[in-house]
Design a protein around this motif. Structure first.
Motif, short mmCIF file in Angstrom:
data_model
loop_
_atom_site.label_atom_id
_atom_site.label_comp_id
_atom_site.label_asym_id
_atom_site.label_seq_id
_atom_site.Cartn_x
_atom_site.Cartn_y
_atom_site.Cartn_z
N MET A 70 -23.58 -33.23 -24.62
CA MET A 70 -23.22 -34.42 -24.53
C MET A 70 -21.66 -34.26 -24.98
SD MET A 70 -25.70 -37.80 -24.41
CE MET A 70 -26.27 -37.64 -25.88
N PRO A 71 -21.26 -34.14 -24.11
CA PRO A 71 -19.88 -34.39 -25.06
C PRO A 71 -19.44 -35.92 -26.10
CG PRO A 71 -19.63 -34.64 -22.78
CD PRO A 71 -20.81 -34.88 -22.71
N ASP A 72 -18.52 -35.95 -27.04
CA ASP A 72 -17.85 -37.12 -28.14
C ASP A 72 -18.12 -38.38 -27.03
OD1 ASP A 72 -19.26 -35.27 -29.70
OD2 ASP A 72 -17.25 -34.09 -30.60
N ALA A 73 -16.96 -38.16 -26.03
CA ALA A 73 -16.55 -39.13 -25.04
C ALA A 73 -17.59 -40.07 -25.37
CB ALA A 73 -15.62 -39.02 -24.95
N THR A 74 -18.41 -39.57 -24.39
CA THR A 74 -19.25 -40.68 -23.91
C THR A 74 -20.85 -41.68 -24.81
OG1 THR A 74 -21.29 -38.97 -23.92
CG2 THR A 74 -19.85 -39.12 -22.08
N LEU A 75 -20.52 -41.01 -26.19
CA LEU A 75 -20.73 -41.69 -27.19
C LEU A 75 -19.78 -42.56 -28.31
CD1 LEU A 75 -22.94 -38.36 -28.98
CD2 LEU A 75 -23.76 -39.87 -27.07
N LYS A 76 -20.51 -43.27 -28.37
CA LYS A 76 -19.89 -45.15 -29.15
C LYS A 76 -20.72 -44.93 -30.56
CE LYS A 76 -18.58 -47.30 -25.48
NZ LYS A 76 -18.67 -48.71 -24.88
N ARG A 77 -20.51 -44.40 -31.98
CA ARG A 77 -21.07 -44.99 -32.89
C ARG A 77 -20.66 -46.38 -33.39
NH1 ARG A 77 -20.54 -40.11 -35.24
NH2 ARG A 77 -19.00 -38.47 -35.06
N ARG A 78 -22.38 -47.13 -32.92
CA ARG A 78 -22.31 -48.58 -33.26
C ARG A 78 -24.29 -48.46 -33.89
NH1 ARG A 78 -23.02 -50.54 -27.47
NH2 ARG A 78 -24.64 -48.40 -27.30
N ILE A 79 -23.95 -47.42 -34.69
CA ILE A 79 -25.11 -47.19 -35.33
C ILE A 79 -25.14 -47.11 -36.68
CG2 ILE A 79 -27.51 -46.11 -35.62
CD1 ILE A 79 -27.20 -45.04 -32.99
N GLY A 80 -25.47 -48.83 -37.29
CA GLY A 80 -25.43 -49.18 -38.53
C GLY A 80 -26.85 -48.26 -39.48
N PRO A 81 -27.19 -48.45 -41.29
CA PRO A 81 -27.94 -47.74 -41.82
C PRO A 81 -28.89 -48.66 -42.00
CG PRO A 81 -26.27 -48.94 -42.73
CD PRO A 81 -25.69 -49.07 -42.13
N GLY A 82 -28.98 -50.02 -41.16
CA GLY A 82 -30.15 -50.64 -40.99
C GLY A 82 -30.98 -50.15 -40.25
N LEU A 83 -30.56 -50.51 -39.15
CA LEU A 83 -31.11 -50.19 -37.78
C LEU A 83 -31.57 -48.54 -37.72
CD1 LEU A 83 -29.00 -51.34 -34.58
CD2 LEU A 83 -31.46 -51.80 -35.39
N LEU A 84 -30.23 -47.86 -38.07
CA LEU A 84 -30.55 -46.87 -38.40
C LEU A 84 -32.22 -46.53 -39.48
CD1 LEU A 84 -30.36 -43.32 -37.51
CD2 LEU A 84 -28.60 -43.53 -39.85
N THR A 85 -32.45 -46.51 -40.42
CA THR A 85 -33.33 -46.60 -41.44
C THR A 85 -34.96 -47.76 -40.83
OG1 THR A 85 -31.98 -46.49 -43.53
CG2 THR A 85 -34.09 -47.60 -43.11
N ALA A 86 -34.39 -48.22 -40.21
CA ALA A 86 -35.70 -49.11 -39.49
C ALA A 86 -36.40 -48.27 -38.37
CB ALA A 86 -35.62 -50.17 -38.71
N TYR A 87 -35.23 -47.03 -37.34
CA TYR A 87 -35.60 -46.20 -36.91
C TYR A 87 -36.34 -45.23 -37.10
CZ TYR A 87 -35.20 -41.73 -33.64
OH TYR A 87 -35.03 -41.09 -32.84
N GLY A 88 -36.01 -44.10 -38.08
CA GLY A 88 -37.00 -43.48 -39.19
C GLY A 88 -38.21 -43.89 -39.62
N VAL A 89 -38.41 -45.26 -40.19
CA VAL A 89 -39.57 -46.28 -40.68
C VAL A 89 -40.79 -45.73 -39.31
CG1 VAL A 89 -40.57 -47.42 -41.73
CG2 VAL A 89 -38.45 -47.20 -42.83
N GLY A 90 -40.67 -46.49 -38.34
CA GLY A 90 -40.52 -47.18 -37.42
C GLY A 90 -41.28 -45.32 -36.31
N VAL A 91 -40.37 -44.24 -36.22
CA VAL A 91 -40.89 -43.17 -36.10
C VAL A 91 -42.47 -41.89 -36.59
CG1 VAL A 91 -40.66 -40.84 -35.03
CG2 VAL A 91 -38.80 -42.57 -35.12
N MET A 92 -42.02 -42.78 -38.06
CA MET A 92 -42.94 -42.29 -39.05
C MET A 92 -43.95 -43.04 -38.57
SD MET A 92 -40.50 -40.86 -42.64
CE MET A 92 -38.87 -41.84 -42.13
N VAL A 93 -43.98 -44.25 -39.12
CA VAL A 93 -44.87 -45.05 -38.94
C VAL A 93 -45.98 -44.49 -37.72
CG1 VAL A 93 -46.45 -47.15 -38.50
CG2 VAL A 93 -44.20 -46.48 -40.80
N GLY A 94 -45.52 -44.50 -36.59
CA GLY A 94 -46.06 -44.42 -35.27
C GLY A 94 -45.96 -42.52 -35.33
N ALA A 95 -46.22 -42.31 -36.35
CA ALA A 95 -46.55 -40.83 -36.31
C ALA A 95 -48.61 -40.08 -36.29
CB ALA A 95 -45.44 -39.99 -37.17
N GLY A 96 -48.85 -41.02 -36.89
CA GLY A 96 -49.99 -41.35 -37.56
C GLY A 96 -51.19 -41.84 -38.28
N ILE A 97 -49.84 -42.99 -39.01
CA ILE A 97 -51.18 -43.38 -40.48
C ILE A 97 -52.42 -44.24 -40.08
CG2 ILE A 97 -49.44 -45.54 -40.03
CD1 ILE A 97 -51.09 -43.84 -43.23
#
Length: 398
Positions: A1-28
């Motif tokens: 996927m070319p870099d030109a099609t991507l926009k750097r809009r994700i900050g640490p808050g949303l990225l952390t929430a994404y990581g927590v969400g994936v892990m919490v949804g993994a099976g706890i």
């Protein structure tokens, strides 16, 4: 996927929430009973140890994601470190397998919660749910991280309510009152099983190309997500083994709903609904991930080229998604949650061994990087992953 099609809009808050969400949804929501059955009242210890086992590998992923912010992920890391395309192929297939097993475990566990809401058999819930989720993956889902954060908030809220209910209940567990000596083979086997619940931090690296200031944001998000999840898991498992006898907890298909019922005396339909939503989120994420890895392998290796096709209507890797979805449903129907989670953990631990080894080799010929961890980190990650594999075998054979 070319870099030109991507926009750097994700900050640490949303990225952390994404990581927590994936892990919490993994099976706890479905693993607490299995872990308690192996480790007894020491389930919180098993979860914390699993988090420590994951930490060095998480740091290695952080550096590699800054060095190679590519969608290929572990395949690119291993190929760059070892120079062996065939090994990259094996790693890619292992990741596909782990995604299928992980999704199957979550699907089977989520079906257990769904049957408490809707009067259908577990088998029907697995088949219908699997087909529906695979169909959504084929059609294509445009989810923003903000929407994912809302799901994460709901999932974490459900866990917080379980902790509150468990801590407010009388410590009725005979095992808790007797405080037996720890059975380490069982605890070590539980650590490998608990590791399944931390699956997801490695998915964070796939967003490196869309993250603002990835040199700083990626490591912070990975560490914060891992720390938050470890604390949540330890607190949930502590509340569970405190409030419910180990035998009842390990035998339940809805262990956290059981904790709520024991702690409050009220029905747990809302908690079951949250668990089903978390399961759907987790299964969809794993199917999409595994299908994309299989699609990428098809582009890299001629023997798998059939899976590199993209549907003209939806623009998604439809053949790869159908195969993954079918495998997920089949595995969920045949294998129990504990076995699926254990197999997933073993596959990923093996991948972590190779990823850490690759970083060791990369550091030898290219030490400079925009973000670096100490040379001891991938060594520790490799040794811990190997150690966890050995301890699992010890626990399984004991």
């Amino acid at each position: 996927m070319p870099d030109a099609t991507l926009k750097r809009r994700i900050g640490p808050g949303l990225l952390t929430a994404y990581g927590v969400g994936v892990m919490v949804g993994a099976g706890i929501y479905v693993l607490v009973g299995e872990v308690a059955g192996l480790s007894g009242i020491y389930a919180p210890v098993a979860f914390l140890l699993a988090g420590l086992v994951a930490l060095p590998s998480a740091l290695s992923y952080a550096e590699l994601s800054v060095r190679m912010p590519e969608a290929a992920g572990e395949v690119a890391f291993v190929e760059a470190g070892t120079g062996l395309r065939w090994l990259g192929l094996i790693v890619g297939l292992a990741i596909v397998l782990s995604g299928m097993l992980s999704a199957a475990a979550v699907l089977r566990g989520g079906a257990g919660y769904l049957t408490s809401i809707v009067g259908i058999s577990p088998e029907m819930a697995i088949i219908a749910g699997g087909v529906l989720i695979a169909a959504v993956a084929i059609v294509g889902v445009l989810e923003s991280l903000a929407v994912a954060a809302v799901f994460t908030l709901a999932e974490v809220l459900g866990l917080a309510l379980v902790i509150w209910a468990g801590l407010g209940a009388d410590p009725v567990s005979v095992d808790w009152a007797a405080a037996p000596a720890p059975y380490w083979p069982g605890i070590f086997a539980a650590v490998t099983l608990c590791f399944f619940a931390f699956i997801g931090f490695e998915d964070i690296v796939n967003l490196a190309e869309e993250t603002r200031d990835p040199d700083r944001t990626m490591p912070r998000a990975i560490l914060w997500a891992l720390a938050i999840t470890a604390v949540l898991y330890a607190a949930v498992s502590y509340a569970a083994v405190r409030a419910v006898p180990i035998e009842a907890l390990s035998a339940s298909q809805q262990p956290l709903a059981l904790v709520w019922q024991v702690g409050t005396g009220n029905p747990a339909a809302f908690l079951s609904a949250i668990a089903v939503a978390a399961a759907v989120n987790g299964v969809l994420a794993q199917i999409v991930m595994a299908a994309r890895v299989l699609y990428g392998l098809g582009r890299r290796h001629g023997s798998l080229r059939v899976f590199s096709g993209v549907g003209a209507r939806f623009g998604t890797p439809h053949l790869a998604t159908i195969l993954i979805g079918g495998g997920v449903i089949g595995a969920a129907l045949v294998l129990p949650v504990g076995q699926l989670a254990g197999m997933t953990s073993l596959v990923l631990l093996s991948v972590f061994v190779l990823v850490n080894l690759s970083l060791i080799l990369i550091k030898r010929h290219t030490p400079a990087a925009r973000f670096r961890v100490g040379a001891w980190v991938p060594v520790a990650g490799l040794l811990m992953a190997l150690g966890a594999l050995i301890l699992w075998l010890w626990g399984a054979l004991a």
